[in-house]
Design an enzyme around this catalytic site. Structure first.
Site, PDB file in Angstrom:
ATOM      1  N   ASP A  89       0.750  -0.773  -0.520  1.00  0.00           N
ATOM      2  CA  ASP A  89      -0.047  -0.038   0.237  1.00  0.00           C
ATOM      3  C   ASP A  89       0.722   1.731  -0.033  1.00  0.00           C
ATOM      4  OD1 ASP A  89       0.822  -0.920   2.721  1.00  0.00           O
ATOM      5  OD2 ASP A  89      -1.273   0.460   3.767  1.00  0.00           O
ATOM      6  N   GLU A 153       0.196  -1.070   5.378  1.00  0.00           N
ATOM      7  CA  GLU A 153       1.345  -0.898   6.320  1.00  0.00           C
ATOM      8  C   GLU A 153       0.807   0.700   6.950  1.00  0.00           C
ATOM      9  OE1 GLU A 153       5.296   0.642   7.969  1.00  0.00           O
ATOM     10  OE2 GLU A 153       3.750   1.124   5.786  1.00  0.00           O
TER      11      GLU A 153
HETATM   12 ZN   LIG Z   1       6.467   2.207   4.248  1.00  0.00          ZN
END
Ligand SMILES: [Zn+2]
Length: 221
Positions: A89, A153
Site C-alpha cells: 500500500d 502498512e
Molecule cells: Zn513504507
C-alpha cells in the site's frame, strides 16, 4: 567450485524498473479506515514469483486486502531463516500537487516517478527482480528466505503484518532477522556519517498462540 565472474544481470535491471513502474500504476492508496485494496498488487507480485518457480500464497483477513508470503528454501536446513518484507500500500497522493501523475509510474530522466517509488514499491520490485535472477541463474541462498508483501502498512496493519503475525506465524518459522524499509537504506545524520538502522523487537514466544494448521505452500489462498 571456481568463482565465476559475472557482469550485472541486465534482465534484473530491466525488470526492477518495469516492476516498480507497473506496481505504481496499481493504485493501492491506503486512506485508513479500511479504504484500500492491495489485492491487484498482491496478484501482480504472486504471478512474478510463480514465474520463477516460487510458490506464493495469498492471505486475506478482509476481502481485497491481500498479503503474499513465499519461502525460498536454502541449501543449509540448519541455518536460521531471513525475512525480507515490503508493503504493497501507499499513502495518498493528490495529482494536483505533482508534476508527474503519481500513479503513472513514468520513467523520466532515468528516474521512476510516482507514489511508492521510494516507499516502497521500489524495494518490492527489487526483491522480485533479485529472486527471479536467482532462479534464472540456479542460485540458491544458504538460508531459507521468507518473502512477505504486506497490506495495510500505512494504516493499522490489522489486515497486514498484524494479521500475519496473529494467524499465520508458522509461515515465518525460523526467521531470526528481517530486512525491510528503514532497515533497508542508509541515513546520514551529519556529513561523513552513514548509519544503517537496526530495530530490535520482541513478540510472543513461539507456541504461545495457536498456529495455523497449514504450512508454507499449503495454506488456503
Ligand atoms: Zn513504507
Amino acid at each position: 567450485m571456481a568463482e565465476e565472474v559475472r557482469g550485472p544481470d541486465t534482465t534484473a535491471l530491466d525488470e526492477v524498473v518495469t516492476f516498480t513502474s507497473e506496481l505504481i500504476r496499481i493504485d493501492t492508496t491506503n486512506r485508513g479506515g479500511g479504504d484500500c485494496r492491495e489485492r491487484p498488487a498482491a496478484e501482480y507480485v504472486a504471478e512474478r514469483l510463480a514465474g520463477a518457480g516460487i510458490e506464493p500464497i495469498l492471505l486475506e483477513r478482509t476481502p481485497g486486502r491481500a498479503n503474499v508470503v513465499a519461502r525460498i528454501p536454502g541449501t543449509d536446513p540448519t541455518a536460521e531463516a531471513l525475512l525480507v518484507h515490503g508493503h504493497l500500500d501507499v499513502v495518498p497522493a493528490d495529482p494536483a500537487e505533482w508534476t508527474v501523475h503519481p500513479f503513472s509510474g513514468e520513467v523520466r530522466d532515468g528516474v521512476v516517478w510516482g507514489r511508492g517509488a521510494v516507499d516502497m514499491k521500489n524495494m518490492d520490485a527489487m526483491v522480485l527482480a533479485v529472486v527471479r535472477s536467482w532462479a534464472r541463474q540456479g542460485i540458491r541462498p544458504r538460508r531459507d528466505i521468507v518473502l512477505a508483501y504486506t497490506a495495510d502498512e500505512e494504516a493499522s496493519a490489522e489486515d497486514g503484518s498484524g494479521f500475519l503475525a496473529e494467524r499465520h506465524a508458522a509461515l515465518f518459522e525460523g526467521c531470526t532477522e528481517g530486512i525491510s524499509e528503514s532497515g533497508a537504506f542508509s541515513f546520514h545524520p551529519q556529513p561523513g556519517t552513514t548509519l544503517y538502522p537496526i530495530a530490535a523487537g520482541s513478540g510472543a514466544p513461539p507456541g504461545s498462540s495457536s498456529p495455523p494448521a497449514a504450512g508454507p505452500g499449503t495454506a488456503p489462498r
